[in-house]
Each structure stands twice: as structure tokens, then as C-alpha cells.
Write a protein that holds these residues in place. Sequence first.
Motif, mmCIF file in Angstrom:
data_model
loop_
_atom_site.group_PDB
_atom_site.id
_atom_site.type_symbol
_atom_site.label_atom_id
_atom_site.label_comp_id
_atom_site.label_asym_id
_atom_site.label_seq_id
_atom_site.Cartn_x
_atom_site.Cartn_y
_atom_site.Cartn_z
ATOM 1 N N SER A 188 -11.298 -1.354 4.585
ATOM 2 C CA SER A 188 -9.931 -1.573 4.110
ATOM 3 C C SER A 188 -9.907 -1.837 2.614
ATOM 4 O O SER A 188 -9.454 -2.890 2.139
ATOM 5 C CB SER A 188 -9.306 -2.749 4.881
ATOM 6 O OG SER A 188 -9.213 -2.430 6.242
ATOM 7 N N ASN A 189 -10.428 -0.873 1.874
ATOM 8 C CA ASN A 189 -10.416 -0.952 0.416
ATOM 9 C C ASN A 189 -10.820 0.412 -0.151
ATOM 10 O O ASN A 189 -11.328 1.290 0.569
ATOM 11 C CB ASN A 189 -11.358 -2.035 -0.098
ATOM 12 C CG ASN A 189 -12.787 -1.864 0.371
ATOM 13 O OD1 ASN A 189 -13.267 -2.567 1.271
ATOM 14 N ND2 ASN A 189 -13.509 -0.904 -0.210
ATOM 15 N N PHE A 190 -10.580 0.584 -1.443
ATOM 16 C CA PHE A 190 -11.066 1.779 -2.144
ATOM 17 C C PHE A 190 -12.372 1.429 -2.838
ATOM 18 O O PHE A 190 -12.652 0.258 -3.139
ATOM 19 C CB PHE A 190 -10.035 2.267 -3.162
ATOM 20 C CG PHE A 190 -8.767 2.770 -2.547
ATOM 21 C CD1 PHE A 190 -8.748 3.939 -1.802
ATOM 22 C CD2 PHE A 190 -7.572 2.078 -2.721
ATOM 23 C CE1 PHE A 190 -7.576 4.413 -1.233
ATOM 24 C CE2 PHE A 190 -6.391 2.542 -2.160
ATOM 25 C CZ PHE A 190 -6.394 3.705 -1.407
ATOM 26 N N SER A 191 -13.131 2.463 -3.149
ATOM 27 C CA SER A 191 -14.413 2.224 -3.822
ATOM 28 C C SER A 191 -14.269 2.220 -5.334
ATOM 29 O O SER A 191 -15.167 1.760 -6.041
ATOM 30 C CB SER A 191 -15.426 3.297 -3.399
ATOM 31 O OG SER A 191 -14.938 4.595 -3.700
ATOM 32 N N SER A 192 -13.126 2.760 -5.854
ATOM 33 C CA SER A 192 -12.915 2.766 -7.298
ATOM 34 C C SER A 192 -11.426 2.894 -7.596
ATOM 35 O O SER A 192 -10.631 3.331 -6.748
ATOM 36 C CB SER A 192 -13.672 3.923 -7.959
ATOM 37 O OG SER A 192 -13.078 5.167 -7.592
ATOM 38 N N GLU A 193 -11.032 2.548 -8.818
ATOM 39 C CA GLU A 193 -9.648 2.691 -9.241
ATOM 40 C C GLU A 193 -9.248 4.164 -9.266
ATOM 41 O O GLU A 193 -8.133 4.516 -8.872
ATOM 42 C CB GLU A 193 -9.436 2.076 -10.629
ATOM 43 C CG GLU A 193 -8.012 2.195 -11.136
ATOM 44 C CD GLU A 193 -7.846 1.659 -12.557
ATOM 45 O OE1 GLU A 193 -6.687 1.518 -12.988
ATOM 46 O OE2 GLU A 193 -8.870 1.398 -13.216
ATOM 47 N N ASP A 194 -10.138 5.023 -9.719
ATOM 48 C CA ASP A 194 -9.839 6.452 -9.768
ATOM 49 C C ASP A 194 -9.499 6.992 -8.386
ATOM 50 O O ASP A 194 -8.597 7.833 -8.229
ATOM 51 C CB ASP A 194 -11.025 7.231 -10.348
ATOM 52 C CG ASP A 194 -11.214 6.983 -11.836
ATOM 53 O OD1 ASP A 194 -10.258 6.503 -12.475
ATOM 54 O OD2 ASP A 194 -12.313 7.269 -12.357
ATOM 55 N N GLU A 195 -10.222 6.537 -7.386
ATOM 56 C CA GLU A 195 -9.959 6.975 -6.020
ATOM 57 C C GLU A 195 -8.562 6.519 -5.577
ATOM 58 O O GLU A 195 -7.815 7.278 -4.949
ATOM 59 C CB GLU A 195 -11.015 6.423 -5.067
ATOM 60 C CG GLU A 195 -10.872 6.943 -3.636
ATOM 61 C CD GLU A 195 -11.913 6.360 -2.700
ATOM 62 O OE1 GLU A 195 -12.405 7.097 -1.839
ATOM 63 O OE2 GLU A 195 -12.228 5.157 -2.834
ATOM 64 N N ALA A 196 -8.199 5.296 -5.919
ATOM 65 C CA ALA A 196 -6.869 4.776 -5.574
ATOM 66 C C ALA A 196 -5.778 5.605 -6.228
ATOM 67 O O ALA A 196 -4.758 5.931 -5.599
ATOM 68 C CB ALA A 196 -6.756 3.311 -5.993
#
Length: 381
Positions: A188-196
Amino acid sequence: MKKIIYCLVILGLAITSCNPNEDIYNALDAQEDVIAGDVEYTLTDEDYDELEKSFGNFNSEDEAKSLIPGLLSSKFPVWGLGSSANVTFDLYAPKREEKSLIRYTVSSQDYDDLGHTFGNFDSDGDIQEFLEWKYPDPASRALVSLTYKYYDGSVNTLNNGFLYINDAWETILGFTDDEYEEMGEGFSNFSSEDEAIVKIPVFLKDKFKYDPREAGDIVATMYKLYTTDVDDIDGDGSTTDRTTYSYVKYFIFDGVNWSEYNDVISSTIQFGHDGTTWVPDNTIKYTFTADDVAFISDAFISIYEGPADNVGFFGSFDRRESSDNYWSDSMLLEAFNALLDERDPSAEEGQKYVLTFVVYTGSTGNETKSVIKTGGEWVYQ
């Protein structure tokens, strides 16, 4: 032909008079009609450069109102009184992105303490009550990443953000565990800001497909990121381990797709030419429809029977003073008040209209009157 006659007159004056040529040209210019035009205009990169706005936007609407008139004068140098321009420009309107240092999951005891016997919230008011109870004196712009149970036909576990700003808690859209899974995440999270930034716009398009948004709408979202715990928000004494932070990021809708908001919005202001220069102007140019004429006829049939019946039948206002069906300026103003109060009841003080309507003066033609809302009534400008 008219120009040729004027030139012959000028030649005669030059021979018989000692007036300087400058006076003669001024007299000639006075014969010319004022040129008026209307335009929809969007500022270009070159326009911003000309205005010495190197970032291609204005810092405020007041700045735009002060600089754009000069630009319009250079763009449309021959236009004068009665001209209008709807100008679209970019405005710097930053949204602060936040990082949550407060994570909290509502406990069973919390629900009990607040009288929620079913162990969940079921209204926005319940959540606001909890926040005020749990955080009675929050710092300005405190951001709480709150996990809680919410009943809406069924009980779901939600995680949303709540930002304390201007003495109130503002809700920030978060994502459930299932929604992270829908976006292809194993946790329940992204691995990076770019992915978000890539995935959230796709999610928003689907989320709001049955709850349409308009072009220009901005939505604040809160997403989780697994990262180094430099603030020790898990309280274990280490600032080098990994934990989950929550971040706020804004996205803007263009009418079709969502994208990351870059702190610039598009804005439009109408300008009008007052005979000397361009000024911000809220004037609405409006041409009467058949329905408008019918409305006026019905509204005034018991007050001005002949004129009201005549305009309803012919569709034109009789402006011949010798006619029994004559509409005077004062009668027209009464009609304008009735019509505008019906068509635009929420018009603000100072709102202006330029009204065009069909008249009969021996033949049919158009007449235009300008009104402004003053003291709650429409009066002539």
C-alpha cells in the motif's frame, strides 16, 4: 468618394486660409467613425517576453490587470471605445506539497470513547469530531495521515489525509489498500514519487468518471511512499531505517485527462476600451432573443398595454415618439430591470450589460443600450 470631397475642401482651405495643415488633418480625422472590435486572445511566449515576464506567467490577477492593457494597445492600436477583449493568460498559483509526520490508526477504544458503538465512523462530521478531540491544538499545516473504518453501505478501511489550515481540517484524498493494488502495487505505497505522478492521473480519470470534473479543477491527493525514516516518525530512535511517509500532491484536470499540477493555472479576464485606454471590464454583451421579447411583453401587458402587445406581436420595440406604442428610454429601463433580474438574478453590484434589441423607427434595425447594476437596480451607464 467622401475622402475625395474632403481633400478638395482641404485644398481650398489651404489656399484661402492661414490655418496650419495640422488643424485640417484633425478636422478630417474627426469625420472618421471610431473603430471597435471584439477578440478572444491568449497570451503567447512572445507576449510574456514583451512584458518582461521571463517565467511566462503573472504573479497575481492584479499584475495581469495592470500589464495587459498596454499589450492590447500595441496589438490593436486602431481599436477604440466599445472594443472588448477576453484575454487568457497563465497565473502563478502555487500549492504547497506537504509531508505527513503524523500517522494514526483509529483504535477500537477511540471509537468507544466517542460513542461509536459499531466501531466505525459514518459521516464527515464524525471524522471532524475525532480530529478536534484527538488534536485539540494542532500546528498550522499539520498533516495527519489517518487510517479509519467508515460505513457507507458496508464497512471499509480508508486512509485519507487531513491538513489543518485556516483553523479547519481540510480533507485530502488518499488511497485504500485495494486501490494501490489496482494501480499495480504489491504494497500500500509507491516505490517512488515518479511512479506516483504517472499512476495517480490514470486512477483519477477512472475514479471521477461518474462524478465529472470540469477543466481547471484541481484535486489534492495523499499517497504513501516507502522511504528512509529521516524524521524517525516511527519513534524507534533510528533515522536510517525505512518506513512509510505520506505526501500531498496536486493534480489538475484539462477536461479530458489529469496531470501533475505545476503551480500555474489558466485564467481569463475581460477588458474593455473606455475611449482612452483598455481597462478590466465585466461587461456582458447580450442580444435579445424571441423569448426575451415574449417575457417583456407578458410582464408589461397590464402596465403598458399597447406597447407591450405591439412588441410581443412584431418582435421590435417601437421607438417613434409619435406612436401610441412608443417605448421611451425610461420604459425600456423598466423592461431591462425585469428581464435581467429574471435572467441573471445573482448578478453582482457593478455588473455591466450592453443590450442589443430590435427597434422600429419607420424601418426595423438594432439599438444598443448600456446598463450597470447599482444599488441593486439596473441603471443606464
